[in-house]
Design an enzyme around this catalytic site. Structure first.
Site, PDB file in Angstrom:
ATOM      1  CD  GLU A  11       4.886  10.103  15.576  1.00 19.16           C
ATOM      2  OE1 GLU A  11       3.853   9.519  15.148  1.00 19.16           O
ATOM      3  OE2 GLU A  11       5.864  10.380  14.856  1.00 19.16           O
ATOM      4  CG  ASP A  55      18.595  -9.512  19.152  1.00 20.39           C
ATOM      5  OD1 ASP A  55      18.739 -10.147  20.216  1.00 20.39           O
ATOM      6  OD2 ASP A  55      19.230  -9.764  18.110  1.00 20.39           O
TER       7      ASP A  55
END
Length: 529
Positions: A249, A207
């Site tokens: 990852e 956001d």
């Protein structure tokens, strides 16, 4: 953690505004139990992923964008255990989950901010935020002249405490801005990302992604716009590079809310070591005009090409006037500053255009976001003034109708109380009297419904291929392009019916062709060449 996939490059992602999706416990507020019960519907719709607006613990002063705890689900929605079940159950249906992170600010009820208030001026706790003494002889003036980020609001972005310090909040006073120059703020958000990736989320929507970093001097905006003291600062890119390393990852994906007029500056956020995608606000706010739409499409594709990022396409979200209503107005574009009560709309016209726009957006190369209820053709609801909850309305002095009109609880069953939303009492926002006419159960049984159109378009969308867009010769006011060697999309925005290009098969149409087989105004088709 496994072989990376690029599902996000062409996904259909459904935006879930939890408070208004479905109510599982009957208390008037949508919740995770309601979403879990609706997963078969979403699988039937054919979406690839769900994006959830903030579902965290929050006082709800700004619809959940005032977060008190990023590791806890708000009790109105359920529990963390339920969220984990939802993520897993959706994944079993082939649907991924994207959560919403609000890094610019937290709630004034967040433990870190409460600790800062208690610690007092000059304390280490206050260094996590932007506390400053005021200007003027007695510190009675705000530290600078920055404007509120709520469009139309003239309220200051600084609030003074009894101890004399002022604190910064670009949005409401209940949303204090974090100090992203402090390493503890960065570390906390990196830990939050890992927390949700460990729980199986596939992506994170960021956001207000261009607002985090502030000029440490907090100068007046009048001192000059370049570089801006709090928008699109260069320090942001180091933050997002560190986030990208974490996402990689977990084979995770980012989508940024980045409102920037400068194409080159916007593109920087999409470099290969930063964000994967960003929302396309040019297309979102574009009027129903052939020239403007083509320019928006061309510009979007051109600005994404140098960094190899996929475009995103969306017609509406939880902040924007619903498509059916907007396209039924004289001004079919969108501007926060232009919102007003009582703006008339031709809903039949808006629905016809929204159907065509659905096929247009789903035919474009890239990912598509569908805000809940758009697949039902819901119009913007007129909320009685005494029921409005959106702070944007109150901070405008009551002139802005706010965003609640696109957040009204969904209709599921036409004959049930509150259109089958699930509540035993009136929902948190009132539903219009005709809401049942848009109910899922009615539209499921109607092959000509908006829901049937969306389901079929999403089902056959892969036939368009993953190739680039190629514009085709077309009459003025008509948009025609090819996606794969033999797949075409044609949208008629001209006043007169248009002849279709040569084709072997009509795949899908947003409305009936005329008796001569021509494409009527405000209608779209997918063709096999």
């Amino acid at each position: 953690m496994g072989q990376p996939t690029a599902w996000w490059r062409s996904a259909v992602i459904y935006q879930v505004y939890v408070r208004s999706f479905a109510d599982g416990d009957g208390d008037g507020t949508g919740d995770l139990a309601g979403v879990r019960a609706g997963l078969p519907y979403l699988a039937e719709l054919g979406v690839d992923a769900l994006w959830f607006n903030p579902w965290y613990l929050s006082p709800m002063k700004d619809g959940g964008y005032d977060v008190a705890d990023y590791r806890a689900i708000d009790p109105a929605f359920g529990t963390l255990a339920e969220a984990e079940k939802l993520i897993a159950e959706a994944r079993e249906l082939g649907i991924r989950t994207v959560v919403d992170i609000v890094p610019n600010h937290v709630s004034d009820q967040h433990p870190s901010f409460r600790a800062a208030l208690e610690a007092g001026p000059g304390s280490p706790e206050r260094e996590l935020f932007h506390f400053r003494p005021g200007r003027g002889e007695h510190g009675e003036l705000p530290p600078n002249d920055w404007p509120s980020q709520f469009v139309g609001s003239a309220e200051p972005v600084w609030t003074r405490l009894p101890d004399g310090d002022w604190y910064l909040h670009l949005f409401t006073p209940e949303q204090p801005d974090l100090n992203w120059a402090h390493p503890a703020v960065r570390q906390e958000h990196e830990d939050i990302l890992r927390f949700w990736f460990e729980r199986g989320v596939a992506g994170v929507r960021i956001d207000s992604a261009a607002l985090l970093a502030k000029d440490p001097a907090l100068p007046d905006l009048a001192d000059g716009p370049d570089p801006h003291p709090f928008v699109d600062r260069d320090e942001l890119h180091d933050i997002y590079r560190s986030w990208r390393a974490i996402a990689d990852e977990y084979d995770g994906v980012f989508v940024g809310e980045v409102w920037l007029p400068d194409t080159e500056r916007f593109t920087r956020y999409l470099r290969p070591d930063e964000l994967h995608t960003a929302f396309n606000f040019s297309f979102l706010t574009c009027p129903w005009d052939p020239g403007r739409l083509r320019t928006s499409i061309d510009t979007t594709l051109a600005e994404h090409a140098p960094v190899g990022a996929p475009a995103t396409w969306v017609l509406c979200n939880h902040d924007i006037t619903r498509t059916v209503t907007r396209y039924g107005r004289t001004d079919t574009g969108f501007d926060f500053a232009a919102k007003a009560f009582g703006t008339p709309a031709d809903l039949a016209l808006g629905t016809r255009r929204a159907r065509a726009a659905a096929l247009l957006s789903l035919a474009l190369p890239g990912a598509v976001y569908v805000y809940q209820g758009e697949e039902l053709g819901l119009p913007e609801a007129d909320i009685p003034r005494d029921r409005i909850q959106d702070p944007m309305h109150f901070r405008s002095g009551g002139t802005d109708p706010g965003r609640d009109g696109c957040r009204v609880p969904l209709p599921w069953v036409a004959g049930a109380p509150y259109a089958g939303f699930g509540s035993q009492r009136e929902p948190w926002l009132p539903q219009p009297a005709d809401w049942a006419s848009y109910a899922v159960d009615r539209q499921r049984a109607d092959p000509a419904s908006m829901l049937s159109l969306y389901r079929e378009a999403i089902r056959i969308r892969p036939v368009l291929g993953d190739g680039p867009l190629t514009w085709l010769p077309a009459p003025e006011g008509v948009l025609a392009f090819a996606r794969a060697e033999r797949s075409l999309c044609v949208v008629n925005l001209a006043d007169a019916p248009a002849d279709l290009p040569a084709h072997t098969r009509l795949l899908l149409a947003s409305g009936p062709l005329d008796p001569r087989g021509r494409l009527p105004k405000d209608t779209a088709v997918w063709l096999q060449g």
